[in-house]
Design an enzyme around this catalytic site. Structure first.
Site, short mmCIF file in Angstrom:
data_model
loop_
_atom_site.label_atom_id
_atom_site.label_comp_id
_atom_site.label_asym_id
_atom_site.label_seq_id
_atom_site.Cartn_x
_atom_site.Cartn_y
_atom_site.Cartn_z
N HIS A 14 1.00 -1.17 -0.10
CA HIS A 14 0.02 -0.02 0.15
C HIS A 14 0.78 1.20 0.02
CE1 HIS A 14 -3.62 2.29 1.74
NE2 HIS A 14 -2.72 2.92 1.33
N HIS A 16 1.41 5.23 -2.06
CA HIS A 16 0.92 6.51 -2.70
C HIS A 16 2.25 6.97 -3.39
CE1 HIS A 16 -3.05 6.76 -0.55
NE2 HIS A 16 -2.31 6.15 0.37
N ARG A 18 2.02 9.30 -6.08
CA ARG A 18 1.56 10.44 -6.94
C ARG A 18 1.97 10.65 -8.20
NH1 ARG A 18 -1.30 10.98 -2.14
NH2 ARG A 18 -0.21 11.88 -0.32
N LYS A 98 -9.71 -0.44 -5.17
CA LYS A 98 -9.52 0.46 -3.86
C LYS A 98 -11.13 0.87 -3.68
CE LYS A 98 -8.00 2.52 -0.39
NZ LYS A 98 -6.60 2.28 0.40
N HIS A 135 -10.37 1.38 2.28
CA HIS A 135 -10.22 2.64 3.36
C HIS A 135 -11.22 2.37 4.40
CE1 HIS A 135 -8.48 6.30 4.77
NE2 HIS A 135 -9.59 6.29 5.41
N HIS A 173 -4.33 -0.22 6.31
CA HIS A 173 -3.83 0.41 7.42
C HIS A 173 -4.65 0.42 8.65
CE1 HIS A 173 -6.44 3.36 5.41
NE2 HIS A 173 -5.87 3.55 4.47
N ASP A 246 1.66 2.73 3.36
CA ASP A 246 0.68 4.05 3.40
C ASP A 246 1.48 5.19 3.33
OD1 ASP A 246 -1.53 5.15 2.95
OD2 ASP A 246 -2.09 5.32 4.84
N HIS A 250 3.25 14.77 1.09
CA HIS A 250 2.64 15.86 0.63
C HIS A 250 3.83 17.06 1.00
CE1 HIS A 250 -1.69 14.86 0.87
NE2 HIS A 250 -1.26 13.84 1.60
N ALA A 262 -3.61 15.18 5.45
CA ALA A 262 -3.46 13.75 6.00
C ALA A 262 -2.30 13.02 5.28
CB ALA A 262 -4.72 13.17 6.15
O1 DOR Z 1 -3.25 9.85 5.64
C1 DOR Z 1 -3.64 9.69 4.34
N1 DOR Z 1 -3.20 10.01 3.36
N2 DOR Z 1 -4.55 8.57 4.10
C2 DOR Z 1 -5.05 8.24 2.96
O2 DOR Z 1 -6.01 7.28 3.40
C3 DOR Z 1 -4.77 8.92 1.86
C4 DOR Z 1 -3.34 9.45 1.93
C5 DOR Z 1 -3.08 10.32 1.09
O3 DOR Z 1 -3.27 10.16 -0.21
O4 DOR Z 1 -2.56 11.51 1.22
ZN ZN Z 2 -3.37 5.08 1.90
#
Ligand code: DOR
Ligand code: ZN
Length: 339
Positions: A14, A16, A18, A98, A135, A173, A246, A250, A262
């Site tokens: 899992h 991300h 981007r 998902k 999720h 998660h 996870d 950002h 988040a």
């Molecule tokens: O904290 C998180 N960030 N939880 C998520 O489910 C998505 C993720 C994100 O894509 O930034």
């Molecule tokens: Zn995630």
């Protein structure tokens, strides 16, 4: 005392990654640690079609370099076509789909407003053996944010499983004892991923000495008893639990804001963070299963060829990595990847 550990090359079930510049900045960190990763489809324009997934996969391969295999996922919406999901699964474009409850988290506005809207898709997935990644949080603003995972089990996941008893589900998660217990008590077609941060921080850490935006993610960390339950599940040796970072980068500005995003960026030192937790719990002998064996077994994929060795050695997490703030920035970890 064991000072080195060699395991089969692990995967991240899992992550991300981007797109665009951020993809180019973060993908090499995941590729350095993991042979494969389940790539989340929550881009600003979510990955809902086979064509979009195939193109995104190419951009990831270009950014990550040779030797890394992205495993693509389909973002489910109220309008998901079972035929498109099945076509992409059969042609090998994606390995899972998902479920984001609409507005549960980053870029989830196009997510599912009522799980019944994806029942035709779930019927197809159950039939073909395609994994549903979930999720697991309700979005009802009347439910306390720390209760959203537990309430999701009762209101959504348990009824869904009753309707699709054979569907392969990864509860992503997990952060609560409720989730760990639910997974343990379910049949073999239900598993869970566990992040490094949910093994290490509890909700008090978000406020230690002041507000800590870089520890904010969703599902948010819970109280200590839940952290311990999640950690016991991870280190238990059960084949139902496996590694999923996870990692969710950002920009610093987006995190250090009056309304911070988040997501915790843990890709640069994820394995080291996990291994420290297993070591503290005297579970080094269970690390390989968690990191490298249980995930492929659940997804029906082969274990990776090759190995990775980690050694007991002090490694300091820099304050900034690729312009981003990494999980445990400034801390010294006790394990390092051997060259
Ligand atoms: O904290 C998180 N960030 N939880 C998520 O489910 C998505 C993720 C994100 O894509 O930034
Ligand atoms: Zn995630």
């Amino acid at each position: 005392m064991t000072d080195t550990i060699t395991i089969r090359r692990p995967d991240d079930w899992h992550v991300h990654l981007r797109d665009g510049e951020l993809l180019e900045a973060v993908a090499p960190f995941t590729a350095r640690q993991f042979a494969r990763a389940i790539v989340m489809p929550n881009l600003k324009s979510p990955i809902t079609t086979v064509a979009a997934a195939a193109e995104y996969r190419q951009r990831i391969v270009a950014a990550a370099g040779d030797g890394f295999t992205p495993l693509m996922t389909c973002y489910l919406t109220d309008f998901s076509e079972p035929s498109e999901i099945e076509r992409g699964y059969r042609d090998g474009t994606w390995v899972a789909a998902k479920l984001y409850p609409a507005n549960a988290t980053t870029n989830s506005a196009f997510g599912v407003t009522d799980v019944r809207n994806i029942y035709p898709a779930l019927e197809a997935m159950q039939r073909i053996g395609m994994v549903l990644c979930v999720h697991g949080e309700v979005t009802d603003p009347g439910i306390d944010i720390f209760d959203r995972e537990a309430v999701f089990i009762e209101r959504v996941l348990a009824p869904l499983l009753a309707d699709f008893p054979e569907l392969k589900i990864v509860f992503e998660h997990i952060t609560t004892a409720d989730a760990a217990d639910f997974v343990i008590g379910s049949a073999a077609n239900v598993a869970a991923t566990i992040t490094p941060h949910h093994l290490i921080i509890n909700r008090s850490d978000l406020f230690a000495g002041g507000l800590r935006p870089h520890l904010y993610c969703l599902p948010v960390a819970k109280r200590e008893a839940h952290r311990l339950a999640v950690r016991a599940a991870a280190t238990s040796g059960s084949a139902k639990f496996f590694l999923g970072t996870d990692s969710a980068p950002h920009s610093r500005e987006a995190k250090e804001s009056a309304c911070g995003c988040a997501g915790i960026f843990n890709a640069p030192f994820a394995l080291e963070s996990y291994l420290a937790a297993f070591d503290q719990d005297d579970a080094l002998d269970r690390f390989e299963a968690f990191a490298s064996l249980n995930g492929p077994a659940f997804y029906g994929l082969a274990v990776n060829p090759g190995t990775i060795t980690l050694k007991r050695s002090a490694v300091r997490v820099p304050q900034e990595v690729a312009g981003l703030v990494s999980f445990q920035a400034g801390e010294t970890l006790g394990w390092a990847i051997a060259d």
